[in-house]
Design an enzyme around this catalytic site. Structure first.
Site, PDB file in Angstrom:
ATOM      1  N   ASP A   1      40.514  29.909  32.694  1.00 52.45           N
ATOM      2  CA  ASP A   1      39.408  30.927  33.045  1.00 52.45           C
ATOM      3  C   ASP A   1      39.781  32.106  32.110  1.00 52.45           C
ATOM      4  OD1 ASP A   1      37.291  32.728  33.842  1.00 52.45           O
ATOM      5  OD2 ASP A   1      38.613  33.147  35.748  1.00 52.45           O
TER       6      ASP A   1
ATOM      7  N   GLU B   1      33.801  33.131  32.186  1.00 54.24           N
ATOM      8  CA  GLU B   1      34.393  33.498  33.254  1.00 54.24           C
ATOM      9  C   GLU B   1      33.080  33.615  34.457  1.00 54.24           C
ATOM     10  OE1 GLU B   1      36.441  37.045  34.444  1.00 54.24           O
ATOM     11  OE2 GLU B   1      37.660  35.766  35.725  1.00 54.24           O
ATOM     12  N   GLU B   2      31.900  34.443  34.101  1.00 55.36           N
ATOM     13  CA  GLU B   2      30.979  34.491  34.960  1.00 55.36           C
ATOM     14  C   GLU B   2      30.379  33.114  35.255  1.00 55.36           C
ATOM     15  OE1 GLU B   2      31.721  38.385  33.238  1.00 55.36           O
ATOM     16  OE2 GLU B   2      31.674  36.404  32.551  1.00 55.36           O
TER      17      GLU B   2
END
Length: 977
Positions: A738, A756-757
């Site tokens: 991540d 990441e989101e």
């Protein structure tokens, strides 16, 4: 070259190669492609010489074309003659030049500027006559005239006596840069009566600039036949080096098939996915910052707090700048210590000392050499080619006969410094100059087919969980492992039972402050209108149990127990999603089924999460294992914004923790918000319709001991690199990276929507880590094992679209966790491109990646491969090729293979594979590659005054290693010290 009437000629003259000594008109076009020879007017002074455009393939280690201007810096004739008379090398002279060799050296010291001007005119007249001759003269005379023409265009290269001169002799044409400020004392007329219009507008500014001019040096005493043969060989070599590489365009990924599906229902309306047909293709290449939409810069380094909270903002973060206090002093000392250690790629001490002396004397006259094919004996110093204005890694200073004498402030003072006793020494040097050494060619990576979609080890051969893993020990709670379920009642396919049976409350600074805690008080009014402290949990229950048929009802319910934010929180995105995005049937299903189920699981929190949840603070090595049902209850409370003390800003109790309440997700009119809400409602619909039965483990890993990178003797592990696929789609069973914010999750609960989101949205159980994970320090990472993927998507950032519900078919381990292991490692945010090459920054990134990849006590055959990509690039400003090499080195020390996804960048795929193959074939260790990274900073980046160095990292490494290998293979030579 003659010094003019009445002046003694230089005793040492520059040598020119075959291209320079051949007849000018006949060979000019062949030997110097692109050079335009001018017939100079005798009245022109000074003379402007044009730099031939150089090919990127011929210039050693250079990325891109030659940056020299077509109108190069005007060199004054007196300046050139001064260097020639003092430091030149003997060359073949015409009869008029030979007649002057018996003059006394005293005449040399009495030369005046008038005589110089006379010579200047005399020389130009000879140059003018070159084009008018019928070329019936002897080869020596022709070479002499052609030599004179080029001597007016470039400086002479002075070679010192001894081994250093032999090393310099080995080099191919160096670029010579004259520092104009250091010639302020020369008595030369600076005006130019006639010249091109391009020079008249920059007469004064020209003195503050440096330009590179190519000069060819060779032994003029060789026969013309030898010179012609060398010329033919040089043409052959240049033709090979200049051969253009075939352009390879990356294949575009096919768009995901559009499925008419609603995130709110399995049989939703057809209009939910209408935007998917027009969505752009998947663009996951995080290194392409230039085409990023406006929100992308905000999203990846997104602050989990408000915009005024600079501490939590990655863009405004000071933590990233605290990595290297004393930017110059500390790094210089540390890199210097590393450079002094034995290495195969160590520069010689003589070259290092020369660089130190030349860089320490800024007021002296310096020549900056850019080597194209030559190499010093250590094979490393010649790679550094600086842009104008930067300091060269190899500075050859003008010295007196003893090489260490005092420097004069004027060039003309050197004329009085040539004693007669030097004649014998010069003859000895001349004999040494005639000795030619083997040249080291520029390394060109082998050509790779543009049709290849992947390179390296087949992905099927990479280790994956659970096949490569060891059998897990029985799940038991311990001092460093919190387990919130009954391990004795854990059964396959059954919902785990919470432990303990009844809710246990701890309201302190070591545990999460739960909404259902008795200590969660709220000011309320009693029947008499008096304000008293009441239970906030009761107020939450009352507000959420009302019918939520409209978005305004949901807004009013949330603000009832968040009165302090009634005028601050904005619900525009939520209202627009409900009224403008959802179809009537979908909106009805939302408020009739999904929201009531979410309220139910949220209010069951004290019955589901009965054990206090510890905070994973900095410097802790601790794990939390909880059930998927418990996570769903916590996330439902986050959606309804029930967690106390998590809304304050700045220096509040939880300011070092990410946001957990979803209030920022409801604000604004961004086109990203509806797609994020679709993805989250898909998750809530799934977990409320059918309770999940698995477990998830969150582990904070903090390391104190890191490798001594420069001494690491491990070799690189295997690599699979591809421009197709994604980490989550093709890295099943591997350690999936991540690209995290130091506040894990980044902007998932606000506007962020990059790597990441997106991962936190399609695996929403990751979001709960924001509840208890403090901001990551430089030696820490967060490892999450067992999360489930609930959604599929297309696009990236502004083009992100929820596509469909996803059925995760990953295997489960003995602890009933999905075999999906995700590691959150945060890269540094670089505001300046060059900052990432600072040694301490490189060490920090190596340590961070190593922390994420290491599993203490687990053997390499039981470790899965690392599935990663362009970590820390994009909005974080990282260089994809540097970051790839850093992750490869860290994985090698952690004894893991690497599966690298370039997200559509086929050129990057080939570059990474070529570099990995190059290093593994030569059996370079991690420590040796690390030292090359330090060398690159010291030689290319430390004194670079431009946004980026001319020579890129990979060409530098290629040439450095290849040069050392070539030099080591020469008999009687050794490298390093």
């Amino acid at each position: 070259m003659s010094a003019g009437p009445g002046c003694e000629p230089c005793t040492k003259r520059p040598r020119w190669d075959a291209a320079a000594t051949s007849p000018p008109a006949a060979s000019d076009a062949r030997s110097f492609p692109g050079r335009q020879r001018r017939v100079l007017d005798s009245k022109d002074a000074p003379v402007q010489f044009r730099v031939p455009p150089s090919s990127s393939g011929c210039a050693l280690g250079r990325a891109g074309q030659h940056r020299g201007s077509a109108t190069s810096l005007v060199f004054k004739q007196k300046t050139i003659t001064s260097w020639m008379d003092t430091k030149g090398i003997k060359t073949v002279e015409s009869e008029s030049l030979h007649s002057k060799e018996n003059n006394n050296t005293r005449e040399e010291s009495m030369m005046s500027s008038v005589q110089k001007d006379n010579f200047y005119q005399h020389n130009m007249e000879k140059l003018e006559n070159v084009s008018q001759l019928g070329f019936d003269k002897s080869p020596v005379e022709k070479g002499t005239q052609y030599l004179k023409q080029h001597q007016t265009a470039a400086m002479c290269k002075w070679q010192n006596e001894g081994p250093h001169s032999e090393r310099l002799l080995e080099s191919e044409p160096p670029a010579v840069t004259l520092v104009p400020e250091q010639f302020s004392n020369a008595n030369v007329d600076q005006s130019s009566p006639k010249d091109d219009h391009s020079d008249t507008n920059s007469e004064e500014s020209r003195d503050n600039q440096q330009f590179l001019t190519h000069v060819k040096l060779a032994n003029a005493k060789q026969t013309m036949e030898d010179e012609q043969g060398r010329e033919a060989r040089s043409h052959q070599k240049c033709g090979k080096a200049c051969h253009p590489a075939e352009a390879c365009a990356g294949c575009q990924q096919e768009e995901t098939d559009v499925v008419s599906e609603s995130p709110l229902s399995d049989t939703g309306s057809e209009d939910v996915g209408t935007g998917l047909k027009n969505a752009n293709r998947l663009n996951r290449q995080e290194s392409s910052l230039g085409n990023s939409p406006p929100f992308e810069k905000e999203s990846e380094p997104e602050s989990p707090m408000d915009v005024d909270n600079s501490k939590n903002s990655c863009q405004d973060s000071e933590a990233d700048e605290e990595t290297s206090p004393g930017f110059d002093e500390q790094e210089d000392s540390s890199s210097a210590q590393t450079a002094n250690k034995p290495s195969r790629f160590q520069p010689r001490e003589a070259d290092t000392e020369l660089r130190k002396r030349s860089s320490a004397k800024g007021g002296e006259i310096r020549l900056h050499f850019q080597f194209e094919g030559g190499e010093s004996r250590a094979g490393m110093n010649d790679v550094n080619a600086k842009r104008p204005g930067s300091t060269s890694s190899l500075n050859v200073e003008c010295r007196n006969s003893k090489q260490h004498g005092r420097k004069d402030s004027k060039i003309t003072d050197h004329f009085m410094r040539v004693p007669k006793a030097e004649d014998k020494r010069k003859e000895q040097c001349e004999m040494k100059h005639q000795r030619t050494e083997r040249k080291i060619p520029k390394y060109i990576p082998p050509h790779l087919s543009p049709d290849k979609k992947w390179l390296g080890t087949p992905i099927e051969e990479m280790r994956r969980m659970p096949r490569c893993g060891i059998r897990l020990p029985p799940l038991r709670p311990s001092a460093n492992h919190t387990v919130t379920i009954r391990v004795d009642l854990l059964r396959i396919g059954e919902v785990p039972k919470p432990f303990p049976t009844h809710f246990k409350d701890l309201w302190d600074n070591k545990h999460v402050k739960m909404p259902c805690s008795e200590q969660n008080l709220y000011p309320v009014e009693d029947e008499n209108g008096e304000r008293a402290a009441g239970s906030r949990w009761e107020l939450i229950q009352t507000a959420l149990l009302n019918r939520l048929t409209r978005p305004q009802n949901l807004k009013d319910a949330i603000l009832k127990y968040n009165v302090a934010y009634s005028k601050k929180w904005d619900f525009t995105a939520l209202i627009d999603f409900w009224d403008k995005v959802l179809e009537e049937a979908e909106a009805q299903h939302l408020y009739q089924s999904i929201l009531p189920d979410m309220v139910k699981i949220a209010l069951c929190l004290p019955n589901i999460c009965t054990q206090p949840i510890p905070l994973l603070k900095q410097k802790m090595n601790h794990s939390i294992t909880m059930s998927q049902e418990q996570i769903a209850s916590l996330l439902a409370n986050a959606f309804f914004c029930t967690f106390p003390r998590r809304n304050a800003k700045m220096k509040s109790e939880y300011s070092s923790y990410p946001d957990i309440n979803f209030n920022r997700l409801f604000e604004g009119r961004s086109s990203r918000k509806p797609e994020k809400l679709k993805t989250l409602f898909c998750y809530f619909r799934r977990v409320t319709e059918k309770k999940p039965t698995g477990l998830v483990t969150f582990t904070r890993q903090s390391l104190e001991d890191f490798p001594e990178w420069e001494r690491c003797e491990k070799l690189l592990t295997r690599l699979h690199v591809t421009y197709e696929g994604t980490i989550e789609g093709n890295g099943q069973g591997m350690l999936q990276v991540d690209f995290a914010n130091r506040f894990v999750g980044g902007g998932v609960t606000s506007a962020g929507l990059v790597q990441e989101e997106i991962r936190f949205l399609i695996n929403p159980e990751l979001i709960v880590s924001r509840l208890f994970t403090e901001v990551l320090d430089h030696n820490e990472c967060l490892i999450i094992t067992g999360t489930e993927q609930y959604s599929e998507y297309t696009g990236y950032a502004e083009t992100y679209r929820w596509a469909r519900s996803h059925e995760d078919r990953s295997e489960r381990d003995d602890w009933q966790r999905r075999t999906t292991e995700i590691v959150a490692i945060d890269a540094l945010h670089f505001r300046r491109y060059l900052d990432q090459f600072v040694p301490e920054k490189i060490r920090r990134e190596l340590n961070k990646a190593y922390c994420g990849f290491l599993r203490p006590g687990v053997s390499s055959e039981n470790l899965s491969a690392v599935a990663t990509g362009n970590w820390g690039c994009g909005a974080f400003g990282g260089d994809a090729r540097l970051k790839a090499l850093i992750q490869i080195l860290a994985a090698a020390v952690a004894e893991r293979d690497v599966v690298y996804f370039t997200f559509g960048d086929s050129e990057l795929m080939r570059d990474i594979y070529s570099m990995h193959t190059f290093l593994t074939e030569r059996k370079l260790t991690v420590g040796e590659v690390y030292k090359l990274l330090l060398r690159y900073y010291n030689e290319e980046c430390r004194n670079c005054s431009t946004p980026g160095p001319d020579i890129k990292l990979y060409p530098f490494i290629y040439h450095a290693v290849e040069s050392c290998t070539q030099t080591t293979n020469q008999p009687g030579q050794r490298t390093g010290a």
